[in-house]
Design a protein around this motif. Structure first.
Motif, PDB file in Angstrom:
ATOM      1  N   SER A   1       0.865  -1.204   0.023  1.00  0.00           N
ATOM      2  CA  SER A   1      -0.046   0.176  -0.166  1.00  0.00           C
ATOM      3  C   SER A   1       0.808   1.081   0.139  1.00  0.00           C
ATOM      4  O   SER A   1       0.423   2.509  -0.254  1.00  0.00           O
ATOM      5  CB  SER A   1      -0.956  -0.027   1.208  1.00  0.00           C
ATOM      6  N   SER A   2       2.134   1.193   0.112  1.00  0.00           N
ATOM      7  CA  SER A   2       2.982   2.363   0.485  1.00  0.00           C
ATOM      8  C   SER A   2       3.947   2.528  -0.790  1.00  0.00           C
ATOM      9  O   SER A   2       4.659   3.345  -1.121  1.00  0.00           O
ATOM     10  CB  SER A   2       4.100   2.168   1.550  1.00  0.00           C
ATOM     11  N   LEU A   3       3.669   1.466  -1.921  1.00  0.00           N
ATOM     12  CA  LEU A   3       4.389   1.672  -3.124  1.00  0.00           C
ATOM     13  C   LEU A   3       3.813   2.963  -4.128  1.00  0.00           C
ATOM     14  O   LEU A   3       2.319   2.945  -3.845  1.00  0.00           O
ATOM     15  CB  LEU A   3       4.092   0.178  -4.082  1.00  0.00           C
ATOM     16  N   SER A   4       4.299   3.630  -4.480  1.00  0.00           N
ATOM     17  CA  SER A   4       3.905   4.556  -5.693  1.00  0.00           C
ATOM     18  C   SER A   4       3.125   3.772  -7.057  1.00  0.00           C
ATOM     19  O   SER A   4       3.458   2.690  -7.157  1.00  0.00           O
ATOM     20  CB  SER A   4       4.925   5.538  -6.121  1.00  0.00           C
ATOM     21  N   LYS A   5       2.597   4.636  -7.695  1.00  0.00           N
ATOM     22  CA  LYS A   5       1.871   4.150  -8.845  1.00  0.00           C
ATOM     23  C   LYS A   5       2.856   3.588  -9.823  1.00  0.00           C
ATOM     24  O   LYS A   5       2.784   2.452 -10.363  1.00  0.00           O
ATOM     25  CB  LYS A   5       1.098   5.146  -9.437  1.00  0.00           C
ATOM     26  N   GLU A   6       4.051   4.124  -9.782  1.00  0.00           N
ATOM     27  CA  GLU A   6       5.136   3.838 -10.814  1.00  0.00           C
ATOM     28  C   GLU A   6       5.719   2.685 -10.620  1.00  0.00           C
ATOM     29  O   GLU A   6       5.949   1.603 -11.161  1.00  0.00           O
ATOM     30  CB  GLU A   6       6.168   4.743 -10.841  1.00  0.00           C
ATOM     31  N   GLU A   7       5.983   2.361  -9.121  1.00  0.00           N
ATOM     32  CA  GLU A   7       6.895   1.273  -8.732  1.00  0.00           C
ATOM     33  C   GLU A   7       5.743   0.038  -8.643  1.00  0.00           C
ATOM     34  O   GLU A   7       6.368  -1.315  -9.202  1.00  0.00           O
ATOM     35  CB  GLU A   7       6.999   1.554  -7.020  1.00  0.00           C
ATOM     36  N   LEU A   8       4.582   0.174  -8.501  1.00  0.00           N
ATOM     37  CA  LEU A   8       3.640  -0.832  -8.490  1.00  0.00           C
ATOM     38  C   LEU A   8       3.488  -1.454 -10.014  1.00  0.00           C
ATOM     39  O   LEU A   8       3.349  -2.429 -10.712  1.00  0.00           O
ATOM     40  CB  LEU A   8       2.257  -0.353  -8.137  1.00  0.00           C
ATOM     41  N   GLU A   9       3.179  -0.215 -11.127  1.00  0.00           N
ATOM     42  CA  GLU A   9       3.254  -0.719 -12.589  1.00  0.00           C
ATOM     43  C   GLU A   9       4.430  -1.327 -12.863  1.00  0.00           C
ATOM     44  O   GLU A   9       4.559  -2.312 -13.810  1.00  0.00           O
ATOM     45  CB  GLU A   9       3.018   0.519 -13.480  1.00  0.00           C
ATOM     46  N   ASN A  10       5.619  -0.971 -12.524  1.00  0.00           N
ATOM     47  CA  ASN A  10       6.783  -1.649 -12.802  1.00  0.00           C
ATOM     48  C   ASN A  10       6.881  -3.196 -12.287  1.00  0.00           C
ATOM     49  O   ASN A  10       7.613  -3.930 -12.960  1.00  0.00           O
ATOM     50  CB  ASN A  10       8.065  -0.895 -12.263  1.00  0.00           C
ATOM     51  N   LEU A  11       6.411  -3.338 -10.984  1.00  0.00           N
ATOM     52  CA  LEU A  11       6.324  -4.585 -10.702  1.00  0.00           C
ATOM     53  C   LEU A  11       5.491  -5.576 -11.597  1.00  0.00           C
ATOM     54  O   LEU A  11       5.777  -6.731 -11.846  1.00  0.00           O
ATOM     55  CB  LEU A  11       5.811  -4.692  -9.057  1.00  0.00           C
ATOM     56  N   ILE A  12       4.250  -5.044 -11.908  1.00  0.00           N
ATOM     57  CA  ILE A  12       3.416  -5.642 -12.781  1.00  0.00           C
ATOM     58  C   ILE A  12       3.885  -6.128 -14.239  1.00  0.00           C
ATOM     59  O   ILE A  12       3.652  -7.118 -14.703  1.00  0.00           O
ATOM     60  CB  ILE A  12       1.967  -5.001 -13.142  1.00  0.00           C
ATOM     61  N   ILE A  13       4.878  -5.130 -14.733  1.00  0.00           N
ATOM     62  CA  ILE A  13       5.365  -5.228 -15.890  1.00  0.00           C
ATOM     63  C   ILE A  13       6.316  -6.641 -15.748  1.00  0.00           C
ATOM     64  O   ILE A  13       6.512  -7.478 -16.575  1.00  0.00           O
ATOM     65  CB  ILE A  13       6.141  -3.950 -16.434  1.00  0.00           C
ATOM     66  N   LYS A  14       7.191  -6.591 -14.822  1.00  0.00           N
ATOM     67  CA  LYS A  14       8.007  -7.611 -14.413  1.00  0.00           C
ATOM     68  C   LYS A  14       7.442  -8.940 -14.342  1.00  0.00           C
ATOM     69  O   LYS A  14       7.905 -10.105 -14.731  1.00  0.00           O
ATOM     70  CB  LYS A  14       9.057  -7.245 -13.407  1.00  0.00           C
ATOM     71  N   LEU A  15       6.132  -8.949 -13.648  1.00  0.00           N
ATOM     72  CA  LEU A  15       5.495 -10.275 -13.317  1.00  0.00           C
ATOM     73  C   LEU A  15       4.925 -10.674 -14.787  1.00  0.00           C
ATOM     74  O   LEU A  15       4.964 -11.935 -15.040  1.00  0.00           O
ATOM     75  CB  LEU A  15       3.991  -9.866 -12.475  1.00  0.00           C
ATOM     76  N   LYS A  16       4.421  -9.798 -15.618  1.00  0.00           N
ATOM     77  CA  LYS A  16       3.800 -10.282 -16.877  1.00  0.00           C
ATOM     78  C   LYS A  16       4.910 -10.779 -18.024  1.00  0.00           C
ATOM     79  O   LYS A  16       4.824 -11.751 -18.457  1.00  0.00           O
ATOM     80  CB  LYS A  16       3.042  -9.295 -17.449  1.00  0.00           C
ATOM     81  N   LYS A  17       6.177 -10.158 -17.775  1.00  0.00           N
ATOM     82  CA  LYS A  17       7.272 -10.700 -18.419  1.00  0.00           C
ATOM     83  C   LYS A  17       7.841 -11.941 -17.999  1.00  0.00           C
ATOM     84  O   LYS A  17       8.066 -12.912 -18.896  1.00  0.00           O
ATOM     85  CB  LYS A  17       8.632  -9.745 -18.326  1.00  0.00           C
ATOM     86  N   ALA A  18       7.796 -12.145 -16.655  1.00  0.00           N
ATOM     87  CA  ALA A  18       8.198 -13.588 -16.100  1.00  0.00           C
ATOM     88  C   ALA A  18       7.304 -14.569 -16.560  1.00  0.00           C
ATOM     89  O   ALA A  18       7.717 -15.757 -16.617  1.00  0.00           O
ATOM     90  CB  ALA A  18       8.326 -13.354 -14.696  1.00  0.00           C
ATOM     91  N   SER A  19       5.955 -14.236 -16.853  1.00  0.00           N
ATOM     92  CA  SER A  19       5.004 -15.109 -17.030  1.00  0.00           C
ATOM     93  C   SER A  19       4.744 -15.677 -18.565  1.00  0.00           C
ATOM     94  O   SER A  19       4.112 -16.461 -18.928  1.00  0.00           O
ATOM     95  CB  SER A  19       3.599 -14.929 -16.471  1.00  0.00           C
ATOM     96  N   ASN A  20       5.647 -14.883 -19.497  1.00  0.00           N
ATOM     97  CA  ASN A  20       5.718 -14.968 -20.865  1.00  0.00           C
ATOM     98  C   ASN A  20       6.103 -16.547 -21.158  1.00  0.00           C
ATOM     99  O   ASN A  20       6.941 -16.897 -20.611  1.00  0.00           O
ATOM    100  CB  ASN A  20       6.404 -14.186 -21.296  1.00  0.00           C
ATOM    101  N   GLY A  21       5.297 -17.184 -21.683  1.00  0.00           N
ATOM    102  CA  GLY A  21       5.817 -18.638 -21.985  1.00  0.00           C
ATOM    103  C   GLY A  21       5.232 -19.823 -21.437  1.00  0.00           C
ATOM    104  O   GLY A  21       5.440 -20.737 -21.479  1.00  0.00           O
TER     105      GLY A  21
END
Length: 472
Positions: free
Chosen positions: A114-134
């Protein structure tokens, strides 16, 4: 009334104590104590300090202040108190399954989601989706059943909660049968066994099969165990009261003597306990057994007549060694990914291969609880965790956990919708579980994830299975 006053005043039922029972009013439970007092006494031993005519003083036990003891019997009590430190069993090996602790651990002052900024959260989600590719995002549905539970499933006396547990157990057994794991000459090790219900049904399914053993691993002392039902059977049931983190299966006397192939099972094995169990099976036990099988054979006689016989025996021995698989299979219903721990996690190599580390893992495990976002009312109304039935020391754990997570944090309300959080949470669980699959595959197992029951039966409805790869 004197008993009520001694208990600090009473509220609730105005009825007195039951005949022949303790006269102490337990305010927390809003009833009188039901323990039996000694002849001629009004209070039981625990509440004997309330007896005015009794001059003996009771003091809190220094080992566990939750109960009291007569001061003049303290030394005698300390020798038999259930809270005393007991000798470690032979199969206790400190941190044998804990994993290697790295220098670069998660920072102690890690900020909350809940303390993460919008940019930090979006960056985490990008990493998550990249890791799930394939990765295989749509798991196969493998909702099965087994005839061993047919009568229980059709018993009208079972309530809704019991019926849901039975459906899950039936599907786990059905998946075990499909993988040909329900057979003779095996030792079934139930991790996080609780009351031992899963082992009970496996035993029922194998009632006509000989040479089977059960090891029930549970670190807590468990009430209402079903072990007594097996005393009339030939099956061997043994409880191992030990944390999975310190369990060396190879030193358990039964396995040390018999060297039986092991089938690891578990129903709702919380978070890091799954990783500890996997390492216990495929590293400590399988490795030790394989090393022993590789020991050089004793020297043979050079007599020609015996030479041919010895040659045949050698061939048989080699064939038996090749056929022997220390771990015949693994079937574990997963849950509580938010309780995973990077130190114990077996999929760290997979995380590194996709550019992730302990910090991302920390946030992914927290975000995994989003998979149940918006379902808290469903969870509360229909408890699906085995803790409410089997693990009495942790009643309704899943229910409490889901209601306490950050799924409904106001700070996140404007960033992600409920559906987006559910999707991201499910993806986090999948990525964490895939690390476990990769771990097993690297060690020669054919591993898979599947839905073993409907989400209406349990929100934690993913089953991990693994069997040794067959070599041709």
């Amino acid at each position: 009334m004197a008993a009520r006053e001694a208990a600090g005043g009473g509220s609730g039922s105005g009825a007195g104590p039951l005949p022949g029972r303790c006269a102490f009013f337990v305010r927390r439970k809003r009833r009188f104590c039901k323990m039996l007092p000694a002849p001629g006494r009004r209070f039981c031993g625990e509440h004997g300090q309330q007896e005015k005519e009794n001059d003996r003083k009771r003091i809190p036990c220094p080992l566990d202040p939750k109960h009291t003891v007569y001061e003049d019997q303290l030394q005698k009590h300390l020798k038999k108190c259930n809270s005393r430190e007991k000798p470690k069993p032979v199969y206790f090996v400190q941190d044998i399954n804990a994993g290697v602790k790295e220098v670069a651990e998660i920072p102690a002052n890690q900020v909350t989601l809940s303390s993460l900024s919008k940019e930090e959260l979006e960056n985490l989600i990008i990493k998550l989706k990249k890791a799930s590719n394939g990765l295989e995002l749509d798991l196969k549905e493998q909702v099965l059943s087994h005839q061993a539970l047919e009568e229980a499933l059709n018993d009208p006396k079972n309530g809704d909660s019991a019926f849901k547990h039975l459906k899950q157990q039936a599907s786990i057994l059905g998946n075990m049968e499909k993988l040909h794991l329900l057979g003779p000459g095996r030792c079934f090790v139930e991790f996080g066994a609780g009351r031992g219900k899963l082992s009970h049904w496996v035993d029922v399914a194998l009632q006509d099969i000989e040479n089977i053993q059960f090891l029930l691993v549970e670190r807590a002392t468990t009430r209402f165990k079903v072990d007594g039902k097996h005393k009339k059977r030939d099956s061997i049931f043994e409880r191992l009261q030990v944390d999975i983190q310190h369990l060396c299966l190879n030193k358990v006397p039964i396995l040390e003597k018999e060297k039986l192939p092991v089938v690891g099972i578990g129903k709702h094995l919380c978070g890091a306990a799954t990783d500890l169990a996997l390492r216990c099976l495929v590293e400590s036990y399988a490795t030790c057994c394989n090393e022993e099988n590789e020991e050089p054979a004793p020297k043979r006689s050079k007599n020609k007549a015996e030479g041919a016989s010895n040659s045949l025996n050698d061939d048989d021995n080699e064939r038996n060694k090749e056929d022997f698989k220390p771990v015949a299979g693994i079937v574990i219903a997963l849950c509580c990914h938010h309780k995973c721990d990077w130190t114990h996690y077996v999929g760290r190599e997979f995380f590194r291969s996709v550019g992730l580390g302990p910090v991302e893992f920390h946030y992914f495990q927290r975000m995994s609880s989003w998979a149940t976002c918006g379902m808290r009312r469903t969870v509360t109304k229909a408890s699906t965790n085995e803790e409410s039935e089997d693990h009495t020391s942790n009643t309704e754990e899943h229910d409490q956990t889901y209601s306490k997570t950050e799924t409904g944090s106001d700070a996140l309300q404007g960033l992600l919708t409920v559906e987006e959080r559910k999707e991201i949470g499910s993806l986090c669980k999948l990525v964490i579980d895939h690390g476990r699959i990769r771990y097993l595959q690297r060690r020669g197992y054919k591993a898979a994830l599947q839905y073993y029951t409907d989400s209406s039966v349990s929100l934690e409805n993913v089953l991990l299975t693994a069997v040794p790869e067959t070599t041709t």
